[in-house]
Scaffold this active site. Sequence first.
Site, PDB file in Angstrom:
ATOM      1  N   HIS A 106       0.845  -1.306  -0.081  1.00  0.00           N
ATOM      2  CA  HIS A 106      -0.079  -0.003  -0.014  1.00  0.00           C
ATOM      3  C   HIS A 106       0.684   1.243   0.079  1.00  0.00           C
ATOM      4  O   HIS A 106       1.924   1.320   0.408  1.00  0.00           O
ATOM      5  CB  HIS A 106      -0.965   0.076   1.240  1.00  0.00           C
ATOM      6  CG  HIS A 106      -0.409  -0.147   2.552  1.00  0.00           C
ATOM      7  ND1 HIS A 106      -1.113  -0.132   3.700  1.00  0.00           N
ATOM      8  CD2 HIS A 106       0.946  -0.167   2.765  1.00  0.00           C
ATOM      9  CE1 HIS A 106      -0.355  -0.363   4.754  1.00  0.00           C
ATOM     10  NE2 HIS A 106       0.855  -0.116   4.238  1.00  0.00           N
ATOM     11  N   ASN A 107       0.304   2.269  -0.652  1.00  0.00           N
ATOM     12  CA  ASN A 107       0.857   3.757  -0.845  1.00  0.00           C
ATOM     13  C   ASN A 107       2.267   3.815  -1.574  1.00  0.00           C
ATOM     14  O   ASN A 107       2.882   4.583  -1.529  1.00  0.00           O
ATOM     15  CB  ASN A 107       1.029   4.190   0.549  1.00  0.00           C
ATOM     16  CG  ASN A 107       0.225   4.132   1.442  1.00  0.00           C
ATOM     17  OD1 ASN A 107      -0.934   4.524   1.079  1.00  0.00           O
ATOM     18  ND2 ASN A 107       0.172   3.848   2.866  1.00  0.00           N
TER      19      ASN A 107
END
Length: 329
Positions: free
Chosen positions: A224-225
Amino acid sequence: MTLLLGSIVELLGGDLQGDASLKIEGLAPLESATPQQLSFLSHPKYQNQLAASRAACVIVSPEMRGVALARGACIVTEQPYLYFARVTQLWKKSLPRTVRPQIHPSAVIDPEAFVHPRACIGALCVIESGASVGADTVLKSRVTVGENCVIGERCLLHSGVVIGADGFGFAPHAGAWEKIEQLGAVRIGNDVEIGANTCIDRGALQDTVIEDGVKLDNLIQIGHNVHVGKHTAMAGCAGVAGSATIGAHCTLGGGAIVLGHLTLADGVNISAATVVTRSLRKPGHYTGMFPIDDNAAWEKNAASLKQLHSLRDRIRALEDKLMTLRDRP
């Protein structure tokens, strides 16, 4: 299916040395090519295979022209590997195609999702609410595109790809784990290819971003991210942990790992099986794997490696002692 050698050169360029009317019935590596097939030589170290090849014609660089002509027909070009890539594209376009529906009847598409009329959605795909799939993008069978995730134009997602599963986020509490809801999405640019069973997690607060032209092999995990820059390529089983930033025009070899919250500059090339444990601010080729050896020798080297710190201190002490002796009158 056949293509005339002259037709290939007419469409793709290059300097043909040989019979333009020669029929090409397939593409093959040097060592297995038949007298009806086209092959290529991408590196001079394989020139012995070139000399022994039975291929009808071989794509070579100007430096290999003489060796190639000694065995038969050749196409001379500055970038043989790129030329061969374009031949494969030409060959695929020339293959007979079966007419199929743009959206397979078994695909499940939420009414709130957007699929461009020119996109192609394969069997058993799932496209969730708020997701978007751009023009001329192809989703092979069993691809999942999660809520609010965006896929650009001319992308190719192979079977089993999952876009927008929850990122791995949990807060420890009282000996257990509390889930951190993943409120971001995934944004994928144009001309991206993603291999089978690769997973790209949605961001926790902001989106996970895959920029234009990125190429991802099979079985890759993008946390994620993460932000992956334009035209970066990763080989199979690579992994990028959460909130890492990968620059443009980077490469990750098979099984390479980038730890979370690190930054790789544009033009960084990571060797296979390397674990990146610090940010790399300058372009270049980086390797961090321990060389393979027979087990007994490896264990001895590993034991020596664990003693390097004490050995360094002993060497420094000896150097200081030598300097003291040297300075005596």
